[in-house]
Design a protein around this motif. Sequence first.
Motif, PDB file in Angstrom:
ATOM      1  N   SER A  15     -22.410  25.095 -48.243  1.00 15.53           N
ATOM      2  CA  SER A  15     -22.679  24.208 -47.115  1.00 15.53           C
ATOM      3  C   SER A  15     -23.063  22.812 -47.608  1.00 15.53           C
ATOM      4  O   SER A  15     -22.771  21.817 -46.940  1.00 15.53           O
ATOM      5  CB  SER A  15     -23.771  24.795 -46.217  1.00 15.53           C
ATOM      6  OG  SER A  15     -24.941  25.081 -46.965  1.00 15.53           O
ATOM      7  N   LEU A  16     -23.678  22.721 -48.786  1.00 14.76           N
ATOM      8  CA  LEU A  16     -23.994  21.402 -49.361  1.00 14.76           C
ATOM      9  C   LEU A  16     -22.711  20.660 -49.730  1.00 14.76           C
ATOM     10  O   LEU A  16     -22.610  19.453 -49.517  1.00 14.76           O
ATOM     11  CB  LEU A  16     -24.884  21.554 -50.598  1.00 14.76           C
ATOM     12  CG  LEU A  16     -26.330  21.959 -50.330  1.00 14.76           C
ATOM     13  CD1 LEU A  16     -27.046  22.244 -51.646  1.00 14.76           C
ATOM     14  CD2 LEU A  16     -27.054  20.896 -49.533  1.00 14.76           C
ATOM     15  N   LYS A  24     -21.670  14.686 -43.220  1.00 14.05           N
ATOM     16  CA  LYS A  24     -22.587  15.156 -42.175  1.00 14.05           C
ATOM     17  C   LYS A  24     -23.904  15.605 -42.801  1.00 14.05           C
ATOM     18  O   LYS A  24     -23.942  16.033 -43.954  1.00 14.05           O
ATOM     19  CB  LYS A  24     -21.976  16.355 -41.422  1.00 14.05           C
ATOM     20  CG  LYS A  24     -20.648  16.069 -40.773  1.00 14.05           C
ATOM     21  CD  LYS A  24     -20.812  15.187 -39.580  1.00 14.05           C
ATOM     22  CE  LYS A  24     -19.479  14.982 -38.869  1.00 14.05           C
ATOM     23  NZ  LYS A  24     -19.551  14.063 -37.785  1.00 14.05           N
ATOM     24  N   PRO A  25     -25.005  15.522 -42.051  1.00 15.25           N
ATOM     25  CA  PRO A  25     -26.268  16.047 -42.560  1.00 15.25           C
ATOM     26  C   PRO A  25     -26.177  17.563 -42.797  1.00 15.25           C
ATOM     27  O   PRO A  25     -25.536  18.283 -42.024  1.00 15.25           O
ATOM     28  CB  PRO A  25     -27.270  15.744 -41.444  1.00 15.25           C
ATOM     29  CG  PRO A  25     -26.636  14.658 -40.637  1.00 15.25           C
ATOM     30  CD  PRO A  25     -25.161  14.882 -40.747  1.00 15.25           C
ATOM     31  N   HIS A  26     -26.803  18.031 -43.872  1.00 16.57           N
ATOM     32  CA  HIS A  26     -26.749  19.452 -44.216  1.00 16.57           C
ATOM     33  C   HIS A  26     -27.250  20.325 -43.071  1.00 16.57           C
ATOM     34  O   HIS A  26     -26.682  21.379 -42.792  1.00 16.57           O
ATOM     35  CB  HIS A  26     -27.549  19.717 -45.498  1.00 16.57           C
ATOM     36  CG  HIS A  26     -27.458  21.132 -45.967  1.00 16.57           C
ATOM     37  ND1 HIS A  26     -28.563  21.930 -46.088  1.00 16.57           N
ATOM     38  CD2 HIS A  26     -26.389  21.875 -46.334  1.00 16.57           C
ATOM     39  CE1 HIS A  26     -28.180  23.120 -46.506  1.00 16.57           C
ATOM     40  NE2 HIS A  26     -26.866  23.116 -46.678  1.00 16.57           N
ATOM     41  N   LYS A  27     -28.287  19.890 -42.376  1.00 21.32           N
ATOM     42  CA  LYS A  27     -28.823  20.705 -41.275  1.00 21.32           C
ATOM     43  C   LYS A  27     -27.788  20.888 -40.171  1.00 21.32           C
ATOM     44  O   LYS A  27     -27.721  21.945 -39.543  1.00 21.32           O
ATOM     45  CB  LYS A  27     -30.115  20.105 -40.720  1.00 21.32           C
ATOM     46  CG  LYS A  27     -29.943  18.767 -40.029  1.00 21.32           C
ATOM     47  CD  LYS A  27     -31.244  18.244 -39.485  1.00 21.32           C
ATOM     48  CE  LYS A  27     -30.967  16.948 -38.736  1.00 21.32           C
ATOM     49  NZ  LYS A  27     -32.104  16.509 -37.982  1.00 21.32           N
ATOM     50  N   ASP A  28     -26.933  19.886 -39.944  1.00 16.33           N
ATOM     51  CA  ASP A  28     -25.884  20.007 -38.926  1.00 16.33           C
ATOM     52  C   ASP A  28     -24.784  20.968 -39.377  1.00 16.33           C
ATOM     53  O   ASP A  28     -24.232  21.719 -38.567  1.00 16.33           O
ATOM     54  CB  ASP A  28     -25.286  18.644 -38.593  1.00 16.33           C
ATOM     55  CG  ASP A  28     -26.273  17.724 -37.877  1.00 16.33           C
ATOM     56  OD1 ASP A  28     -27.320  18.225 -37.402  1.00 16.33           O
ATOM     57  OD2 ASP A  28     -25.985  16.522 -37.790  1.00 16.33           O
TER      58      ASP A  28
END
Length: 71
Positions: A15-16, A24-28
């Motif tokens: 995901s990173l 995109k931000p990792h949390k998204d």
Amino acid sequence: MAKNELTRQEQCMSSLDIAAVTGKPHKDVLKAIRTMEPAWEKECGRNFSLTSEKVKMPQGGENTAEPTLLC
């Protein structure tokens, strides 16, 4: 192995990695993965692998990120 076949490691992306490629931000990215995980499990018979890795912080130090491994 045929030229067009990928090894298992080459088929995987964290995901990173996805966050870096898409900007995109990792949390998204994690939120999107969690949303599609039930469909993935139904299609492939398993869910995504959870992993962790050390990430260097911009102002020094390290943090433990918990990326999801997509294979």
